[in-house]
Design a protein around this motif. Structure first.
Motif, PDB file in Angstrom:
ATOM      1  N   HIS A 165       0.835  -1.212   0.000  1.00  0.00           N
ATOM      2  CA  HIS A 165       0.000   0.000   0.000  1.00  0.00           C
ATOM      3  C   HIS A 165       0.868   1.259   0.000  1.00  0.00           C
ATOM      4  O   HIS A 165       0.561   2.231  -0.691  1.00  0.00           O
ATOM      5  CB  HIS A 165      -0.933   0.012   1.204  1.00  0.00           C
ATOM      6  CG  HIS A 165      -1.947  -1.084   1.168  1.00  0.00           C
ATOM      7  ND1 HIS A 165      -2.556  -1.550   2.306  1.00  0.00           N
ATOM      8  CD2 HIS A 165      -2.458  -1.808   0.152  1.00  0.00           C
ATOM      9  CE1 HIS A 165      -3.400  -2.513   1.986  1.00  0.00           C
ATOM     10  NE2 HIS A 165      -3.357  -2.698   0.673  1.00  0.00           N
ATOM     11  N   ALA A 166       1.940   1.258   0.784  1.00  0.00           N
ATOM     12  CA  ALA A 166       2.813   2.432   0.847  1.00  0.00           C
ATOM     13  C   ALA A 166       3.438   2.720  -0.521  1.00  0.00           C
ATOM     14  O   ALA A 166       3.516   3.877  -0.939  1.00  0.00           O
ATOM     15  CB  ALA A 166       3.896   2.227   1.901  1.00  0.00           C
ATOM     16  N   LEU A 167       3.876   1.674  -1.218  1.00  0.00           N
ATOM     17  CA  LEU A 167       4.462   1.880  -2.543  1.00  0.00           C
ATOM     18  C   LEU A 167       3.421   2.374  -3.535  1.00  0.00           C
ATOM     19  O   LEU A 167       3.698   3.264  -4.340  1.00  0.00           O
ATOM     20  CB  LEU A 167       5.119   0.585  -3.037  1.00  0.00           C
ATOM     21  CG  LEU A 167       6.342   0.139  -2.231  1.00  0.00           C
ATOM     22  CD1 LEU A 167       6.798  -1.246  -2.678  1.00  0.00           C
ATOM     23  CD2 LEU A 167       7.479   1.140  -2.334  1.00  0.00           C
ATOM     24  N   TRP A 168       2.212   1.821  -3.485  1.00  0.00           N
ATOM     25  CA  TRP A 168       1.139   2.274  -4.384  1.00  0.00           C
ATOM     26  C   TRP A 168       0.764   3.717  -4.066  1.00  0.00           C
ATOM     27  O   TRP A 168       0.586   4.532  -4.966  1.00  0.00           O
ATOM     28  CB  TRP A 168      -0.090   1.394  -4.238  1.00  0.00           C
ATOM     29  CG  TRP A 168       0.104  -0.034  -4.631  1.00  0.00           C
ATOM     30  CD1 TRP A 168       1.086  -0.556  -5.438  1.00  0.00           C
ATOM     31  CD2 TRP A 168      -0.694  -1.139  -4.217  1.00  0.00           C
ATOM     32  NE1 TRP A 168       0.936  -1.920  -5.544  1.00  0.00           N
ATOM     33  CE2 TRP A 168      -0.157  -2.302  -4.813  1.00  0.00           C
ATOM     34  CE3 TRP A 168      -1.809  -1.269  -3.400  1.00  0.00           C
ATOM     35  CZ2 TRP A 168      -0.704  -3.564  -4.619  1.00  0.00           C
ATOM     36  CZ3 TRP A 168      -2.358  -2.527  -3.207  1.00  0.00           C
ATOM     37  CH2 TRP A 168      -1.808  -3.651  -3.817  1.00  0.00           C
ATOM     38  N   ASP A 169       0.627   4.031  -2.765  1.00  0.00           N
ATOM     39  CA  ASP A 169       0.257   5.397  -2.367  1.00  0.00           C
ATOM     40  C   ASP A 169       1.331   6.392  -2.768  1.00  0.00           C
ATOM     41  O   ASP A 169       1.031   7.517  -3.174  1.00  0.00           O
ATOM     42  CB  ASP A 169       0.006   5.471  -0.857  1.00  0.00           C
ATOM     43  CG  ASP A 169      -1.222   4.686  -0.421  1.00  0.00           C
ATOM     44  OD1 ASP A 169      -2.054   4.306  -1.282  1.00  0.00           O
ATOM     45  OD2 ASP A 169      -1.353   4.454   0.801  1.00  0.00           O
ATOM     46  N   ALA A 170       2.600   6.005  -2.651  1.00  0.00           N
ATOM     47  CA  ALA A 170       3.693   6.900  -3.030  1.00  0.00           C
ATOM     48  C   ALA A 170       3.561   7.308  -4.499  1.00  0.00           C
ATOM     49  O   ALA A 170       3.750   8.480  -4.845  1.00  0.00           O
ATOM     50  CB  ALA A 170       5.047   6.244  -2.763  1.00  0.00           C
TER      51      ALA A 170
END
Length: 123
Positions: free
Chosen positions: A94-99
């Motif tokens: 999720h963090a990579l997608w949100d970034a």
């Protein structure tokens, strides 16, 4: 790298000891960290009596409830003592997608002792 020298804005996955639920020793907080400017009133910190007790440089915004992890190991530390980027599977994705959506701020995993590891997409 120490978490005190990280860039902002950033996304971070921060590990901490937990007592939220029996059998789970660790919790990972998925957070957005924003820099606060010199005149931003969100910098001001107050005690229970309303006295200003200091200023902060960053605003930490929780992205969700913490993820929990059990087991005997310490996050970001292998059995032989070596250190590594240890992100929870779903929150890490999720963090990579949100970034990507947020313009690519860096993503870091913060160990319980404050050591920071850049979190990159696995190929």
């Amino acid at each position: 790298m120490s978490k005190d020298k990280l860039p902002a804005p950033r996304l971070q996955l921060r590990w901490a000891a937990s007592d939220l639920r029996s059998g789970y020793q660790w919790e990972c907080h998925y957070e957005l960290v924003l820099p606060l400017g010199e005149y931003d009133i969100r910098r001001e910190q107050y005690d229970d009596e309303g006295n200003e007790v200091g200023k902060i440089d960053e605003l930490i915004v929780p992205m969700k409830q913490p993820s929990l992890r059990g087991g005997s190991g310490t996050p970001c530390t292998a059995g032989d003592g070596s250190r590594y980027c240890d992100s929870p599977y779903r929150d890490g994705a999720h963090a990579l997608w949100d970034a990507k959506i947020l313009g690519n701020p860096p993503v870091f995993v913060i160990a319980p002792d404050g050591m920071a590891f850049p979190h990159k997409e696995r190929i």
